[in-house]
Scaffold this motif. Structure first.
Motif, PDB file in Angstrom:
ATOM      1  N   TRP A 160      41.017  57.003  48.416  1.00 51.43           N
ATOM      2  CA  TRP A 160      39.790  56.309  48.017  1.00 51.43           C
ATOM      3  C   TRP A 160      39.219  55.479  49.165  1.00 51.43           C
ATOM      4  N   GLU A 161      40.060  55.075  50.090  1.00 57.30           N
ATOM      5  CA  GLU A 161      39.588  54.301  51.241  1.00 57.30           C
ATOM      6  C   GLU A 161      38.480  55.064  51.968  1.00 57.30           C
ATOM      7  N   THR A 162      38.652  56.382  52.067  1.00 56.64           N
ATOM      8  CA  THR A 162      37.662  57.199  52.775  1.00 56.64           C
ATOM      9  C   THR A 162      36.326  57.184  52.055  1.00 56.64           C
ATOM     10  N   ILE A 163      36.357  57.325  50.725  1.00 55.61           N
ATOM     11  CA  ILE A 163      35.123  57.307  49.940  1.00 55.61           C
ATOM     12  C   ILE A 163      34.370  56.007  50.163  1.00 55.61           C
ATOM     13  N   PHE A 164      35.059  54.883  50.020  1.00 56.23           N
ATOM     14  CA  PHE A 164      34.370  53.600  50.054  1.00 56.23           C
ATOM     15  C   PHE A 164      34.011  53.147  51.462  1.00 56.23           C
ATOM     16  N   SER A 165      34.817  53.514  52.450  1.00 59.15           N
ATOM     17  CA  SER A 165      34.417  53.192  53.823  1.00 59.15           C
ATOM     18  C   SER A 165      33.148  53.960  54.183  1.00 59.15           C
ATOM     19  N   SER A 207      44.384  41.867  43.627  1.00 59.16           N
ATOM     20  CA  SER A 207      43.206  42.246  42.840  1.00 59.16           C
ATOM     21  C   SER A 207      42.497  41.020  42.280  1.00 59.16           C
ATOM     22  N   VAL A 208      43.270  40.102  41.741  1.00 65.41           N
ATOM     23  CA  VAL A 208      42.685  38.893  41.167  1.00 65.41           C
ATOM     24  C   VAL A 208      41.958  38.093  42.236  1.00 65.41           C
ATOM     25  N   GLU A 209      42.585  37.957  43.403  1.00 63.27           N
ATOM     26  CA  GLU A 209      41.966  37.203  44.501  1.00 63.27           C
ATOM     27  C   GLU A 209      40.680  37.860  44.976  1.00 63.27           C
ATOM     28  N   LEU A 210      40.700  39.193  45.122  1.00 66.94           N
ATOM     29  CA  LEU A 210      39.510  39.913  45.581  1.00 66.94           C
ATOM     30  C   LEU A 210      38.373  39.788  44.571  1.00 66.94           C
ATOM     31  N   GLY A 239      38.734  42.190  34.352  1.00 68.08           N
ATOM     32  CA  GLY A 239      39.822  41.277  34.673  1.00 68.08           C
ATOM     33  C   GLY A 239      41.154  41.736  34.110  1.00 68.08           C
ATOM     34  N   ASP A 240      41.113  42.467  32.981  1.00 70.73           N
ATOM     35  CA  ASP A 240      42.350  42.972  32.378  1.00 70.73           C
ATOM     36  C   ASP A 240      43.017  44.022  33.260  1.00 70.73           C
ATOM     37  N   TYR A 241      42.224  44.671  34.131  1.00 74.88           N
ATOM     38  CA  TYR A 241      42.781  45.691  35.021  1.00 74.88           C
ATOM     39  C   TYR A 241      43.166  45.122  36.377  1.00 74.88           C
ATOM     40  N   LYS A 254      46.435  50.324  42.292  1.00 77.66           N
ATOM     41  CA  LYS A 254      46.104  50.533  43.704  1.00 77.66           C
ATOM     42  C   LYS A 254      44.636  50.914  43.873  1.00 77.66           C
ATOM     43  N   LEU A 255      44.128  51.768  42.981  1.00 76.86           N
ATOM     44  CA  LEU A 255      42.724  52.171  43.051  1.00 76.86           C
ATOM     45  C   LEU A 255      41.803  51.002  42.737  1.00 76.86           C
ATOM     46  N   VAL A 256      42.220  50.152  41.805  1.00 77.93           N
ATOM     47  CA  VAL A 256      41.430  48.964  41.488  1.00 77.93           C
ATOM     48  C   VAL A 256      41.329  48.068  42.710  1.00 77.93           C
ATOM     49  N   GLU A 257      42.430  47.902  43.429  1.00 77.42           N
ATOM     50  CA  GLU A 257      42.431  47.075  44.640  1.00 77.42           C
ATOM     51  C   GLU A 257      41.495  47.637  45.700  1.00 77.42           C
ATOM     52  N   VAL A 258      41.539  48.954  45.888  1.00 74.27           N
ATOM     53  CA  VAL A 258      40.671  49.583  46.894  1.00 74.27           C
ATOM     54  C   VAL A 258      39.205  49.342  46.551  1.00 74.27           C
ATOM     55  N   TYR A 259      38.857  49.550  45.292  1.00 72.18           N
ATOM     56  CA  TYR A 259      37.471  49.344  44.865  1.00 72.18           C
ATOM     57  C   TYR A 259      37.043  47.908  45.103  1.00 72.18           C
ATOM     58  N   LEU A 260      37.861  46.958  44.646  1.00 69.51           N
ATOM     59  CA  LEU A 260      37.502  45.544  44.764  1.00 69.51           C
ATOM     60  C   LEU A 260      37.420  45.106  46.223  1.00 69.51           C
ATOM     61  N   LYS A 261      38.296  45.639  47.057  1.00 73.09           N
ATOM     62  CA  LYS A 261      38.279  45.271  48.480  1.00 73.09           C
ATOM     63  C   LYS A 261      36.965  45.669  49.137  1.00 73.09           C
ATOM     64  N   HIS A 262      36.509  46.873  48.866  1.00 70.20           N
ATOM     65  CA  HIS A 262      35.304  47.359  49.533  1.00 70.20           C
ATOM     66  C   HIS A 262      34.031  46.774  48.931  1.00 70.20           C
ATOM     67  N   ILE A 263      34.017  46.585  47.626  1.00 71.30           N
ATOM     68  CA  ILE A 263      32.813  46.001  47.039  1.00 71.30           C
ATOM     69  C   ILE A 263      32.704  44.529  47.422  1.00 71.30           C
TER      70      ILE A 263
END
Length: 657
Positions: free
Chosen positions: A118-123, A269-272, A261-263, A193-202
């Motif tokens: 997913w990193e590739t998609i969002f980058s 994830s919470v911090e991001l 937030g439940d995910y 892990k996918l939730v973290e990737v999404y939140l990091k890039h957004i």
């Protein structure tokens, strides 16, 4: 088909489609061809998601792919596919844009399900978004750096950049829509892990986008010749920009949704997420200015109404999801007064308050219109505005901050002696009092019976506004339990240090939002149906908030039994010589609402409440013993049993009399 060959095939289809798009990007007659080419890409992705091809088909595919096939790595193919598809977003056709958005979202879904990166998609998406915004900024006369505009996102150096040509706001708007649609996928059963990737890039692009520059460009582009170029007279009018603002508000509201937030379970994830919401929190004033300042060019009343709805929803969710400091509270209050004063101060009894006036599918679905505005949606805006107002007020009153004895805010309000009560507390009380005076004026010349009657009618109308919106109902009731009263120890201890008018404010608020009175009205609004209470308690969405409200109310009832009984029977056994300070009504006159009057006649409120809570205890106990209650109900049962004991004691005392 191997993953690399699958991406290579998609790459080839996307590249063919892009060449067709680049040849005649604005030709209307090519719309059908572009849609067909995008449909081929989408069909290929859906085929890959359903099942792999046979080995024979794999060999044919690899041979057909030739040089563009498996010799490329997966990351390189995916980057190029995304860039090829983003080029479709600059076409004039809304259908082509919509189709391209769906293809990119489907690609991201396929990568998530197949274990792709997913990193590739969002980058890639972040890089394309950076390029689109940079192109707009560099072409604008308001851009201070021109071609040297600072990068928006940190990942752009790793991305193959598409040729977007003369980028317009539709590209940015469509990409925001992509993020929102992918967010819907994230809310499904996706790995953390996918939730973290999404939140990091957004979080990355939300933090790095030069919002002030975009804001200036939008307003400057819509400034009309001959119209004064003051800030107040600049407008948001272009359909593309209105669409961009709408998509941004939708995305931000979805990010602030408690369901997301439940995910977000891990600390990262919470911090991001909190970091992203923190940025959005400070963007709310800008968004409000963008969407609601003197809109003229083709901006209909319904669009403005929609923006109001989304902005209120966003602020409500933000106050629920992350801690808010004094600055944000004051900022939100200023926005309420500037843009939502009409619905905030609208009389609660202006519309007929009935169970039929509620929202089912949409706040804009009602067919009855008043002044060109849907009555149902207007009432919905009022509900949101009042809820947000009370949330800010209660937070302001209860803030734990160091008191500044030289606070300018206190001087402007005419309050002294800040060593006793914080300036924010006083400002919150005054704000609430001013609003109540607009809704329900405190008539010092009226007799006490009339004053109390009006308080009860207003409290009933107030609760009716929320009674059909279950999630808000308990949130607002819990907020009101935190309001100070003239019996609160903190205020009793320092009563002599209050100015007279300040104590009257607390007294007035206490009478209108008295917890015992509201508890009686709450039960009456439910027609004393214990089945409804039980449904609330076992609800997945509102069960915890309903249980908290019942527990806190029952505790107050048991601790202040006399006060509860006074409201039940319309008596005041603690009657003092100062009639003005009497806090309970003798009874409601026939002029008040029939429902409210009936509640207090002949002790009906106590009888009905007693029977309702008795029946609730039996039902909860039965489910709890069979282990069918969704959570531990021991504390609730203890409170209900204690309530029964007090009721039986009261009845025994009455029998002796």
């Amino acid at each position: 088909m191997s993953p690399r060959c699958a991406y290579a095939r998609l790459h080839r289809l996307a590249a063919d489609s892009r060449r067709l798009c680049a040849a005649t990007p604005e030709a209307a007659e090519q719309e059908s061809d572009l849609l067909i080419s995008l449909h081929k890409v989408l069909s290929e992705i859906q085929l890959l998601k359903r099942a792999p091809q046979s080995e024979a088909e794999n060999e044919l595919d690899e041979e057909a792919n030739g040089k563009i096939g498996c010799c490329y790595c997966e990351d390189s193919c995916v980057k190029q596919i995304v860039c090829d598809l983003v080029c479709f977003l600059r076409t004039d056709s809304q259908f082509v844009q919509h189709s391209a958005v769906n293809v990119i979202v489907s690609l991201s879904e396929f990568m998530a399900e197949s274990g792709g990166d997913w990193e590739t998609i969002f980058s890639s998406l972040n890089g394309c978004l950076e390029l689109a915004i940079s192109n707009i900024l560099s072409c604008s006369s308001t851009s201070p750096t021109g071609d040297g505009q600072k990068s928006v996102c940190v990942s752009s150096s790793e991305v193959v950049k598409p040729d977007l040509g003369d980028t317009n706001w539709s590209v940015v708007s469509s990409m925001v829509q992509i993020y929102r649609k992918i967010l819907k996928l994230v809310k499904q059963d996706y790995e953390e892990k996918l939730v973290e990737v999404y939140l990091k890039h957004i979080c990355s692009w939300i933090s790095y986008v030069p919002w002030n520059s975009i804001f200036d460009i939008i307003l400057d582009q819509n400034n009309v010749d001959g119209y004064p170029e003051s800030y107040d007279n600049k407008v948001l009018g272009s359909k593309l920009e209105i669409l961009l603002m709408g998509n941004l508000l939708q995305l931000f509201c979805s990010l602030a949704d408690q369901e997301l937030g439940d995910y977000s379970e891990t600390d990262t994830s919470v911090e991001l997420r909190h970091q992203a919401l923190g940025v959005i929190q400070y963007l709310v004033p800008l968004l409000s200015s963008w969407c609601l300042r003197n809109q003229r060019n083709g901006n209909s009343l319904s669009v403005r109404h929609y923006f109001k709805h989304k902005l209120l929803m966003l602020m409500v969710r933000l106050t629920a999801e992350i801690p808010i400091d004094s600055y944000i509270i004051h900022s939100f209050l200023e926005l309420l007064h500037e843009y939502f004063e009409d619905v905030l101060n609208q009389k609660l009894t202006q519309f007929e308050v009935a169970s039929g006036v509620c929202l089912h599918d949409s706040p804009f679905s009602r067919s009855t219109y008043v002044g060109g505005v849907s009555e149902g949606s207007q009432q919905h805006l009022q509900r949101l505005a009042i809820f947000l107002f009370l949330k800010c007020i209660v937070t302001l009153i209860t803030l734990k901050v160091e008191t500044n004895p030289r606070c300018v805010c206190a001087e402007s309000l005419g309050f002294n002696d800040l060593g006793v009560v914080c300036c924010d507390t006083r400002k919150g009380l005054l704000e609430l009092y001013i609003w109540l005076q607009g809704q329900h004026p405190l008539d010092t010349c009226a007799d006490y019976e009339t004053y109390v009657e009006k308080c009860m009618i207003f409290s009933s109308s107030f609760l009716q506004l929320f009674v059909n919106e279950d999630d808000m109902l308990f949130q607002v009731l819990l907020q009101l339990l935190n309001l100070p009263s003239n019996t609160t120890q903190q205020f009793l201890e320092h009563k002599y240090r209050f100015q007279k008018n300040e104590w009257d404010i607390v007294f007035h608020i206490s009478n209108i939002f008295n917890p015992m009175l509201l508890f009686h009205i709450f039960l009456a609004k439910l027609h004393y149906d214990h089945h409804m209470l039980l449904d609330y308690l076992i609800s997945k969405d509102i069960g915890s908030s309903c249980a908290e409200y019942l527990l806190r109310c029952l505790r107050r009832v048991c601790e202040s039994w006399k006060s509860f009984m006074h409201y039940s029977y319309g008596k005041d056994s603690t009657r003092s010589n100062n009639k003005k300070r009497k806090t309970v009504p003798k009874r409601v006159s026939e002029k008040s609402e029939s429902e409210t009057a009936t509640m207090w006649e002949r002790g009906e409120a106590f009888k009905q409440a007693k029977q309702c809570l008795f029946s609730l205890r039996v039902s909860v106990e039965s489910l709890h013993q069979r282990r069918l209650f969704p959570y531990n109900a021991e504390v609730l049962l203890r409170r209900l049993r204690r309530f029964e004991e007090l009721c039986l004691t009261e009845e025994g005392a009455n029998d002796l009399v």
